[in-house]
Write a protein that holds these residues in place. Structure first.
Motif, mmCIF file in Angstrom:
data_model
loop_
_atom_site.group_PDB
_atom_site.id
_atom_site.type_symbol
_atom_site.label_atom_id
_atom_site.label_comp_id
_atom_site.label_asym_id
_atom_site.label_seq_id
_atom_site.Cartn_x
_atom_site.Cartn_y
_atom_site.Cartn_z
ATOM 1 N N ASN A 39 0.850 -1.285 -0.067
ATOM 2 C CA ASN A 39 0.101 0.098 0.048
ATOM 3 C C ASN A 39 0.642 1.264 -0.246
ATOM 4 O O ASN A 39 0.408 2.251 -0.204
ATOM 5 C CB ASN A 39 -0.818 0.093 1.280
ATOM 6 N N LYS A 40 2.230 0.863 0.457
ATOM 7 C CA LYS A 40 3.131 2.232 0.377
ATOM 8 C C LYS A 40 2.946 3.194 -0.946
ATOM 9 O O LYS A 40 2.830 4.473 -0.713
ATOM 10 C CB LYS A 40 4.411 1.876 0.553
ATOM 11 N N GLY A 41 2.929 2.526 -2.057
ATOM 12 C CA GLY A 41 2.712 3.275 -3.162
ATOM 13 C C GLY A 41 1.547 4.182 -3.328
ATOM 14 O O GLY A 41 1.725 5.337 -3.664
ATOM 15 N N GLU A 42 0.380 3.755 -2.832
ATOM 16 C CA GLU A 42 -0.923 4.159 -2.796
ATOM 17 C C GLU A 42 -0.559 5.537 -1.749
ATOM 18 O O GLU A 42 -0.887 6.716 -2.101
ATOM 19 C CB GLU A 42 -1.849 3.749 -2.452
ATOM 20 N N GLY A 43 -0.015 5.276 -0.732
ATOM 21 C CA GLY A 43 0.356 6.508 0.341
ATOM 22 C C GLY A 43 1.012 7.517 -0.350
ATOM 23 O O GLY A 43 0.841 8.638 -0.006
ATOM 24 N N ASP A 44 2.091 6.957 -1.172
ATOM 25 C CA ASP A 44 3.036 7.939 -1.846
ATOM 26 C C ASP A 44 2.260 9.033 -2.621
ATOM 27 O O ASP A 44 2.583 10.093 -3.049
ATOM 28 C CB ASP A 44 4.194 7.166 -2.331
ATOM 29 N N ASN A 45 1.411 8.369 -3.422
ATOM 30 C CA ASN A 45 0.423 9.146 -4.436
ATOM 31 C C ASN A 45 -0.320 10.055 -3.796
ATOM 32 O O ASN A 45 -0.521 11.313 -4.119
ATOM 33 C CB ASN A 45 -0.418 8.157 -5.189
#
Length: 447
Positions: free
Chosen positions: A430-436
């Motif tokens: 989920n980190k990618g979505e958090g970064d977005n």
């Protein structure tokens, strides 16, 4: 337009300052300018450690520190939450516009573009609103916890809780059809049995709704149902890096424990810590010491000097045989939880500790005390199923036998361990979505 300039204003306790400082470091890494406002008292504590360099700058970062008095007198009891909340609000809110003006005069070409606050500092969003500055809430607990506070008004209207003190008229409460049914006692305002706090949070939610975003250190896989309940939610988690833990350094972290952990095989150590606010009392302390001894396993236990636990520790040296354990005053917790030798975590279930455990696949033994901790325990034990709770005896104590029994049970439960690893993988993805979402927030502040 250039990079945004954020004014970060946490409520001046560790559980709010640490996560907002960590988030400020992340924003600084994205080229944003940060001014971090704290109380004079905390600013002076920070000066005694090495984290502040010249001109009030935090070492190795683009973060400027400023402070205001919180109005609490030296002879006043800082454990009196009502006094601190009211005093902080009255004293700081009167002075904030002038501070903003001074900061903007120094930064003519990069004035404050957005104010970020944590819980209990909603008054600063009101000030931002009046000055035409954007505002956002950085919520240091779970999204579900924020939903519960945001539901207080409707729970009162539906006759589920009392309008004056928030005490429930039902045994169980379901905040929304997709959220788990929870004991009424798990509501974060309930276990304080405090009419002041309930009425304060009713007003606080009106202020927090002035924030255009509710930033949470959580992710869709952890709390999809709660996040879907408001368009303001922006899950920016998991915030995983070892960003400089500035407030942790108000207390000297004992790094020697990391070398001690290195001597042990994988998944062999029981880690025990109850966060920055909790003291467990002498009888319970002794039960816990005996329980850890009964386990005949190595343990790392955080016993803090400032909480009176240390007096217990010193007056009961016989209780702490320590033949297989190490006791430290304060821990570099993120480094500990990602250490391969950690087998499980006996925790108070604060949100920061919960997220750090989940991100490292560490199973938890839940020992919640107040605020949002009982709600977090519901998620850990009943929703994600990555931990177990303790039962108290008729005197309200968790006995040494119960401690031994639950730790043994957890460490032998392969299914829990498997779920821990699966949840960890999901949340780390989920980190990618958090970064977005983080980029979305920064771009919004730029506009």
């Amino acid at each position: 337009m250039g990079n945004p300039h954020f004014l970060a204003i946490p409520y001046p306790i560790l559980g709010h300052m640490n996560p907002l400082m960590q988030f400020s470091h992340i924003l600084a890494k994205h080229g944003c300018k940060i001014t971090f406002l704290t109380s004079d008292e905390n600013y002076n504590k920070m000066k005694t450690t090495s984290i502040i360099g010249g001109k009030g700058k935090i070492m190795e970062s683009h973060i400027n520190l400023v402070s205001l008095p919180d109005g609490v007198n030296p002879q006043d009891d800082r454990k009196d939450v009502a006094k601190v909340i009211l005093s902080t609000k009255t004293t700081m809110s009167a002075m904030l516009p002038k501070v903003i003006e001074e900061i903007n005069n120094i930064n003519c070409d990069n004035k404050i573009s957005c104010i970020i606050v944590t819980k209990n500092m909603g008054w600063a969003l009101e000030v931002a609103h009046q000055l035409g500055i954007k505002g956002a809430l950085f919520w240091p607990a779970s999204a579900t916890c924020l939903v519960s506070f945001n539901s207080m008004e409707s729970l009162v209207e539906e006759g589920i809780i009392d309008s004056q003190n928030g005490l429930p008229k039902k045994e169980e409460i379901q905040l929304s059809t997709n959220l788990p049914m929870m004991e009424a006692a798990a509501m974060p305002w309930y276990n304080l049995h405090n009419a002041f706090f309930f009425l304060h949070m009713m007003k606080e939610m009106q202020n927090m709704n002035l924030g255009e975003w509710w930033l949470c250190n959580t992710s869709m896989d952890l709390e999809a149902e709660a996040i879907s309940l408001s368009p303001k939610f922006l899950p920016i988690g998991p915030l995983m890096g070892n960003e400089h833990n500035i407030m942790g350094s108000l207390w000297q972290e004992d790094e020697t424990c990391l070398e001690w952990l290195d001597q042990y095989p994988p998944k062999s150590i029981i880690y025990v810590s109850f966060g920055s606010l909790i003291s467990i009392g002498p009888n319970q302390f002794i039960e816990l010491a005996h329980g850890l001894d009964l386990l005949k396993r190595p343990y790392l236990w955080v016993v803090r000097k400032d909480k009176g636990d240390n007096e217990v520790k010193n007056s009961h040296p016989n209780e702490l045989k320590g033949n297989q354990g190490k006791i430290i005053d304060w821990s570099p917790q993120k480094k500990i939880l990602c250490h391969p030798s950690i087998a499980c975590f006996i925790t108070h279930c604060g949100w920061n500790s919960t997220i750090e455990s989940v991100c490292n696949g560490v199973p938890m033994l839940c020992w919640p005390f107040f605020s949002d901790q009982l709600m977090n325990k519901t998620y850990i034990c009943d929703v994600w199923k990555v931990g177990l709770g303790f039962e108290k005896d008729e005197n309200g104590l968790i006995t040494k036998e119960e401690i031994k029994k639950k730790v043994d049970e957890l460490l032998e439960d392969e299914e829990i361990k498997e779920r821990c690893l699966k949840l960890m993988e999901m949340v780390v993805k989920n980190k990618g979505e958090g970064d977005n979402n983080l980029n979305k927030f920064i771009n919004w502040a730029k506009e």
